[in-house]
Design a protein around this motif. Structure first.
Motif, PDB file in Angstrom:
ATOM      1  N   UNK A   1      10.702   3.480   2.396  1.00  0.00           N
ATOM      2  CA  UNK A   1      11.474   2.550   1.558  1.00  0.00           C
ATOM      3  C   UNK A   1      12.203   3.302   0.444  1.00  0.00           C
ATOM      4  N   UNK A   2      11.606   4.354  -0.050  1.00  0.00           N
ATOM      5  CA  UNK A   2      12.201   5.119  -1.152  1.00  0.00           C
ATOM      6  C   UNK A   2      13.433   5.912  -0.724  1.00  0.00           C
ATOM      7  N   UNK A   3      13.641   6.086   0.576  1.00  0.00           N
ATOM      8  CA  UNK A   3      14.801   6.833   1.066  1.00  0.00           C
ATOM      9  C   UNK A   3      16.121   6.157   0.724  1.00  0.00           C
TER      10      UNK A   3
ATOM     11  N   UNK B   1      -1.558   4.212   4.797  1.00  0.00           N
ATOM     12  CA  UNK B   1      -0.485   3.435   5.399  1.00  0.00           C
ATOM     13  C   UNK B   1       0.627   3.160   4.388  1.00  0.00           C
ATOM     14  N   UNK B   2       0.244   2.770   3.194  1.00  0.00           N
ATOM     15  CA  UNK B   2       1.245   2.423   2.196  1.00  0.00           C
ATOM     16  C   UNK B   2       2.068   3.640   1.778  1.00  0.00           C
ATOM     17  N   UNK B   3       1.488   4.835   1.862  1.00  0.00           N
ATOM     18  CA  UNK B   3       2.218   6.046   1.504  1.00  0.00           C
ATOM     19  C   UNK B   3       3.404   6.237   2.437  1.00  0.00           C
ATOM     20  N   UNK B   4       3.171   6.099   3.755  1.00  0.00           N
ATOM     21  CA  UNK B   4       4.255   6.236   4.726  1.00  0.00           C
ATOM     22  C   UNK B   4       5.338   5.197   4.483  1.00  0.00           C
ATOM     23  N   UNK B   5       4.918   3.971   4.190  1.00  0.00           N
ATOM     24  CA  UNK B   5       5.880   2.900   3.946  1.00  0.00           C
ATOM     25  C   UNK B   5       6.667   3.171   2.675  1.00  0.00           C
TER      26      UNK B   5
ATOM     27  N   UNK C   1       4.360  -2.637  -1.256  1.00  0.00           N
ATOM     28  CA  UNK C   1       3.111  -3.378  -1.455  1.00  0.00           C
ATOM     29  C   UNK C   1       3.107  -4.683  -0.659  1.00  0.00           C
ATOM     30  N   UNK C   2       4.271  -5.323  -0.533  1.00  0.00           N
ATOM     31  CA  UNK C   2       4.346  -6.650   0.095  1.00  0.00           C
ATOM     32  C   UNK C   2       4.546  -6.625   1.608  1.00  0.00           C
TER      33      UNK C   2
ATOM     34  N   UNK D   1      10.503   1.131  -8.890  1.00  0.00           N
ATOM     35  CA  UNK D   1       9.636  -0.049  -9.040  1.00  0.00           C
ATOM     36  C   UNK D   1       9.866  -1.036  -7.893  1.00  0.00           C
ATOM     37  N   UNK D   2      11.137  -1.236  -7.514  1.00  0.00           N
ATOM     38  CA  UNK D   2      11.434  -2.141  -6.394  1.00  0.00           C
ATOM     39  C   UNK D   2      10.848  -1.588  -5.096  1.00  0.00           C
ATOM     40  N   UNK D   3      11.030  -0.295  -4.867  1.00  0.00           N
ATOM     41  CA  UNK D   3      10.503   0.324  -3.649  1.00  0.00           C
ATOM     42  C   UNK D   3       8.988   0.165  -3.578  1.00  0.00           C
TER      43      UNK D   3
END
Length: 192
Positions: A9-11, A1-5, A25-26, A18-20
């Motif tokens: 977010x990285x887009x 799940x976190x991989x998709x997120x 994570x949150x 680091x922020x992404x």
């Protein structure tokens, strides 16, 4: 799940890696099963969602019949904004038509994330502006086209939806009966 997120977010070029990663994570991500309701008519929306994977259908009950008003798929926000922002009862049902992977947000959580990551304000604003623009275009298109033209528009702009959603729901979305949709499809096949 976190991989998709994290991929999503990285887009956005505004965030450092680091922020992404910390945002990914949150942010709460939920797996929601097909047939599960996110919102029902009369409830006040307490959460907003964003589709990472899956499809959510929005509909209203009018004279005992379901009238589909929207489908939300990957990278689209799912919210009855009036109910969510103004804390008033919703007029809509929102149900998962497939198993979904959704980002879930609440007003308090959103504010905390904006405070911690101010760049998210600009990202969210850009996403909302794009979403509003798409919705306005869809509304204008659907109010000016015939049912057959609406179907062709759907074929051109969201072809995957036709494979993912039952035909009676597509018919409802287009404002026709399932029988009329069948005739439209047959007519278009003979023209091809």
């Amino acid at each position: 799940m976190q991989t998709e997120l994290l991929d999503f977010v990285s887009k956005f070029g505004l965030l450092t890696p680091a922020e992404a990663a910390e945002i990914a994570r949150q942010i709460p991500v939920r797996v929601v099963r097909k047939g599960s309701y996110l919102l029902r008519e009369g409830e006040v929306a307490q959460a907003c969602y964003f589709v990472l994977k899956g499809c959510v259908r929005q509909y209203r009950l009018l004279d005992g019949m379901e009238k589909t008003t929207a489908f939300f798929t990957e990278e689209q926000a799912v919210v009855d904004f009036n109910s969510y922002a103004n804390q008033v009862p919703s007029r809509f049902y929102m149900v998962c038509t497939e198993d979904c992977l959704l980002i879930e947000g609440s007003p308090n959580q959103e504010q905390a994330m904006y405070n911690q990551f101010p760049k998210l304000v600009a990202i969210t604003r850009d996403m909302m502006e794009q979403n509003l623009g798409q919705m306005q275009d869809e509304f204008a298109t659907f109010t000016t086209l015939s049912p057959e033209e609406r179907y062709r528009h759907l074929q051109e702009h969201r072809p995957g939806l036709l494979q993912r959603v039952p035909q009676h729901q597509i018919a409802s979305y287009l404002g026709v009966t399932p029988e009329s949709l069948s005739r439209i499809r047959k007519r278009l096949l003979t023209k091809a």
